[in-house]
Design an enzyme around this catalytic site. Structure first.
Site, PDB file in Angstrom:
ATOM      1  N   SER A 167       2.900  -0.971  -7.102  1.00 11.92           N
ATOM      2  CA  SER A 167       2.198  -0.786  -8.365  1.00 11.92           C
ATOM      3  C   SER A 167       1.114   0.284  -8.279  1.00 11.92           C
ATOM      4  O   SER A 167       0.525   0.649  -9.282  1.00 11.92           O
ATOM      5  CB  SER A 167       1.578  -2.106  -8.817  1.00 11.92           C
ATOM      6  OG  SER A 167       0.538  -2.477  -7.948  1.00 11.92           O
ATOM      7  N   LYS A 204      -5.599  -3.054  -7.771  1.00 11.34           N
ATOM      8  CA  LYS A 204      -5.470  -2.236  -8.976  1.00 11.34           C
ATOM      9  C   LYS A 204      -6.736  -1.427  -9.179  1.00 11.34           C
ATOM     10  O   LYS A 204      -7.748  -1.652  -8.521  1.00 11.34           O
ATOM     11  CB  LYS A 204      -5.267  -3.131 -10.216  1.00 11.34           C
ATOM     12  CG  LYS A 204      -3.995  -3.972 -10.197  1.00 11.34           C
ATOM     13  CD  LYS A 204      -2.768  -3.144 -10.481  1.00 11.34           C
ATOM     14  CE  LYS A 204      -1.516  -4.025 -10.506  1.00 11.34           C
ATOM     15  NZ  LYS A 204      -1.259  -4.688  -9.213  1.00 11.34           N
TER      16      LYS A 204
END
Lengths: 197, 197
Positions: A118, A155
């Site tokens: 990701s 993230k």
DNA sequence: TTGACAGGTGAACGGATGATCACTATTGTA
DNA sequence: TACAATAGTGATCATCCGTTCACCTGTCAA
């Protein structure tokens, strides 16, 4: 003809010493190592190296410590072929402690394995090791390890309409908008990757 | 009930100090950091840490220096949420030495700063540190540091029609097809990146 | 030729440093 | 409860440390 500055040579000696003893030697020892007859010469040498950015003084007690540049060698920039001699020989034994390089506050730093892709667009791959600092205030734009659904997720922390959200760096993944309060495990301060041989 | 040994805690403080100042603090400062009233307590603490293998004396002048174990970091793997307990409790705490992780053969390993973005698509960014092993046979598919025009270049080694060529991982850069023999400096075995705080 | 400058000398000084030692406080165990 | 072991105290001492200063010695440019 101009006299070549011997400081780079002196610096190399200091690096060798540091590799063995993990400290900048005292002035008296510097003088012995470099052939100075006077400690004052050592003092002035360090001041020159400070101007050049190789050493600096500790915030704590004004002692000398090496900077990041002390451990680096600008190989690509300085590389020059010199006859049959292997130009790289001279740079073979650079002291470089990776831990020193990536770990700032050891007691609050942990390694977290990265899973998934990701964050590939930020150059963070599956299998990489994230160096994570706990207890540090996270700012928007930081890469953070957050706790989402009882799992650790890496993230980018983004502020969106007054709320904190987690943005992946991969268009295939959605932005995570936590319902309750966002739980930050730590801030990513470094990355370590190993290539299979 | 046994009294918990505070030495691990003390060790953490010393690690933090070392990260900032790159030295074991003098006894007086250790006492201040840890709340000792006497320098002698610092002396005895270091002797205990020496027995435990965290510090040792320099060969040169008997000063204290950290050992490898001093730098080991806990690894947060297998994260499991356990009620209100601090998640770090649940994380595996195997010591983790970044150097060991990324450096296999220290005597043949060097750090090479990466410049430019010719390898961004492989997750290698400008400013990263490449961990490069010299003297290891390079195979096609390896990332290698090669000598091109007297400069070090990081590229993927590819076999093309029986010849070795250097392939960037960025469409904006051309494949390098060396005229003579390709000079390999070393094979990239790891990557270290630091994020600005 | 001269003068400025960078690098090195030598000595003096005050303060910080590590070692040592007898003593004390705390805690677990016999 | 008594005792031994561990951790910390407080003070002394010789030594080492970094700083500072005036001075010396080449080299280069004006």
């Amino acid at each position: 003809m101009s006299v070549p500055n011997k400081d780079p040579e002196h610096l190399d000696r200091l690096r060798d010493y540091y590799a063995e003893n993990r400290r900048i030697p005292p002035f008296q020892r510097i003088a012995e190592l470099l052939g100075f007859a006077s400690k004052a010469a050592s003092s002035k040498l360090l001041e020159r190296l400070e101007s050049a950015g190789f050493v600096e003084r500790t915030a704590d007690d004004n002692a000398w410590m090496p900077t990041r540049r002390f451990f680096e060698r600008p190989l690509a920039a300085n590389f020059i072929r010199a006859g049959a001699a292997d130009p790289i020989e001279a740079s073979g034994a650079e002291p470089f402690l990776v831990d020193d390089y990536v770990v700032r506050t050891p007691s609050r730093t942990m390694m977290v394995p990265v899973r998934g892709d990701s964050m590939v667009d930020a150059g963070i791959h599956d299998g990489d090791m994230a160096v994570v600092e706990r207890g540090t205030g996270a700012k928007p734009g930081d890469f953070v390890v957050a706790i989402v659904d009882n799992e650790l997720t890496l993230k980018e922390l983004i502020r969106e309409r007054g709320r904190f959200v987690l943005k992946p760096h991969n268009p295939a993944y959605p932005v995570i908008r936590p319902k309750g309060e966002l739980e930050i495990f730590g801030v990513m301060v470094g990355l370590v990757r190993r290539y299979a041989s």
